[in-house]
Enzyme design. Structure first.
Site, PDB file in Angstrom:
ATOM      1  N   ASN A   1       0.856  -1.193   0.000  1.00 46.53           N
ATOM      2  CA  ASN A   1       0.000   0.000   0.000  1.00 46.53           C
ATOM      3  C   ASN A   1       0.888   1.238   0.000  1.00 46.53           C
ATOM      4  O   ASN A   1       2.020   1.191   0.490  1.00 46.53           O
ATOM      5  CB  ASN A   1      -0.873   0.006   1.260  1.00 46.53           C
ATOM      6  CG  ASN A   1      -1.816   1.197   1.300  1.00 46.53           C
ATOM      7  OD1 ASN A   1      -2.410   1.574   0.280  1.00 46.53           O
ATOM      8  ND2 ASN A   1      -1.961   1.809   2.466  1.00 46.53           N
TER       9      ASN A   1
ATOM     10  N   HIS B   1       0.852   5.156   1.442  1.00 39.38           N
ATOM     11  CA  HIS B   1       0.134   6.018   2.379  1.00 39.38           C
ATOM     12  C   HIS B   1       0.803   7.388   2.392  1.00 39.38           C
ATOM     13  O   HIS B   1       2.038   7.481   2.475  1.00 39.38           O
ATOM     14  CB  HIS B   1       0.169   5.400   3.790  1.00 39.38           C
ATOM     15  CG  HIS B   1      -0.602   6.205   4.776  1.00 39.38           C
ATOM     16  ND1 HIS B   1      -1.983   6.216   4.813  1.00 39.38           N
ATOM     17  CD2 HIS B   1      -0.190   7.069   5.745  1.00 39.38           C
ATOM     18  CE1 HIS B   1      -2.382   7.041   5.769  1.00 39.38           C
ATOM     19  NE2 HIS B   1      -1.319   7.561   6.345  1.00 39.38           N
TER      20      HIS B   1
ATOM     21  N   SER C   1       4.815   6.790   2.333  1.00 40.77           N
ATOM     22  CA  SER C   1       5.416   5.501   2.689  1.00 40.77           C
ATOM     23  C   SER C   1       4.768   4.394   1.867  1.00 40.77           C
ATOM     24  O   SER C   1       3.555   4.389   1.675  1.00 40.77           O
ATOM     25  CB  SER C   1       5.147   5.167   4.166  1.00 40.77           C
ATOM     26  OG  SER C   1       5.473   6.244   5.019  1.00 40.77           O
TER      27      SER C   1
ATOM     28  N   ASP D   1      -2.739   0.900   8.263  1.00 50.31           N
ATOM     29  CA  ASP D   1      -1.500   1.558   7.813  1.00 50.31           C
ATOM     30  C   ASP D   1      -0.302   1.171   8.683  1.00 50.31           C
ATOM     31  O   ASP D   1       0.601   1.981   8.904  1.00 50.31           O
ATOM     32  CB  ASP D   1      -1.669   3.094   7.806  1.00 50.31           C
ATOM     33  CG  ASP D   1      -2.816   3.533   6.890  1.00 50.31           C
ATOM     34  OD1 ASP D   1      -2.986   2.918   5.827  1.00 50.31           O
ATOM     35  OD2 ASP D   1      -3.532   4.489   7.247  1.00 50.31           O
TER      36      ASP D   1
HETATM   37  C1  GRF Z   1      -2.704   8.950  -2.930  1.00 50.63           C
HETATM   38  O1  GRF Z   1      -2.386  10.148  -2.302  1.00 50.63           O
HETATM   39  C2  GRF Z   1      -2.385   7.782  -2.045  1.00 50.63           C
HETATM   40  O2  GRF Z   1      -1.278   7.988  -1.225  1.00 50.63           O
HETATM   41  C3  GRF Z   1      -3.623   7.684  -1.195  1.00 50.63           C
HETATM   42  O3  GRF Z   1      -4.681   7.983  -2.071  1.00 50.63           O
HETATM   43  C4  GRF Z   1      -4.211   8.811  -3.132  1.00 50.63           C
HETATM   44  C5  GRF Z   1      -4.549   8.127  -4.416  1.00 50.63           C
HETATM   45  O4  GRF Z   1      -4.298   8.916  -5.545  1.00 50.63           O
HETATM   46  N1  GRF Z   1      -3.693   6.404  -0.555  1.00 50.63           N
HETATM   47  P1  GRF Z   1      -4.360   8.288  -6.994  1.00 50.63           P
HETATM   48  O5  GRF Z   1      -5.723   7.639  -7.168  1.00 50.63           O
HETATM   49  O6  GRF Z   1      -3.260   7.291  -7.116  1.00 50.63           O
HETATM   50  O7  GRF Z   1      -4.193   9.436  -7.931  1.00 50.63           O
END
Ligand code: GRF
Length: 222
Positions: free
Chosen positions: A115, A117, A144, A153
């Protein structure tokens, strides 16, 4: 690096819920002949997600499982799990997938799920991370990539990228700056996992002695 045959590359399914910009950077990275992973499938829980169009543009087969069409989280996860078992990816990548999984779902795919985050974990788990970093007076913020375990997370961290927090930052300006780093970090982190330079065993991260941590500006396995 040498070209890799398709059979030598890890098969990856990406799960997303929104615009899909992280998925796009992963797909683009995987177009290089020496990249150790291929994005074979994408799955979303939102029928209107912008990322659907992106996946289509790159001919990545996409399935839609609208969580609202299911009576319970368990019922939705059961269908998702069955589809993932059918696809049988080596790695499952969550890229803006805005659903929390039950422990039983996560346990089906031990050490296989990554994932991203938008914070320097373990700081600011959960939502609204950019606002919270500003309000806490942080001088540095970032993102991260971590393995997913049953905690929110909380799984072992593969790599992090940091950005300075500026005095006049709003959540939007800070989020834009972090997103630039997300797009650099995620392809690198997936490369490290797919090439087994970084592995996950029993909750512990191992970095291969062959990998030179100083070869990148990212913070590897902090
Ligand atoms: C990103 O900021 C990611 O870190 C978070 O959700 C957002 C997703 O953006 N978990 P995208 O759909 O990849 O443009």
């Amino acid at each position: 690096m040498a070209n890799l045959a398709v059979e030598q590359r890890k098969r990856v399914t990406v799960l997303f819920s929104g615009r899909g910009s992280n998925m796009e950077t992963l797909i683009k990275a995987s177009l290089a002949d020496d990249y150790p992973a291929i994005i074979t499938h994408a799955i979303t829980n939102r029928p209107n997600a912008g990322g659907i169009e992106i996946a289509k543009n790159y001919n990545v087969e996409t399935s839609i499982f609208d969580h609202k069409a299911f009576d319970s989280r368990e019922a939705h996860e059961e269908v998702l799990r069955a589809e993932l078992e059918r696809q049988n990816p080596d790695i499952i990548v969550l890229a803006g997938y805005m659903r929390i999984f039950n422990e039983s779902f996560v346990k089906h795919f031990p050490g296989k799920m990554l994932n991203i985050h938008p914070s320097l974990l373990p700081k600011f788990k959960g939502v609204d991370t950019h606002n919270r970093a500003i309000e806490a007076g942080e001088k540095t913020h970032g993102c991260s990539v971590h393995f997913v375990d049953a905690s929110l997370d909380g799984g072992p961290i593969v790599a992090q990228a940091s950005v300075p927090v500026k005095q006049d930052d709003t959540a939007d300006t800070l989020s834009d700056r972090v997103l630039v780093q997300e797009h650099l970090l995620y392809p690198k982190a997936l490369e490290l996992v797919a090439s087994e330079m970084v592995t996950h065993q029993n909750g512990e991260i191992k970095v291969s002695p062959e990998f030179d941590k100083t070869s990148t500006n990212f913070i590897i396995a902090p």
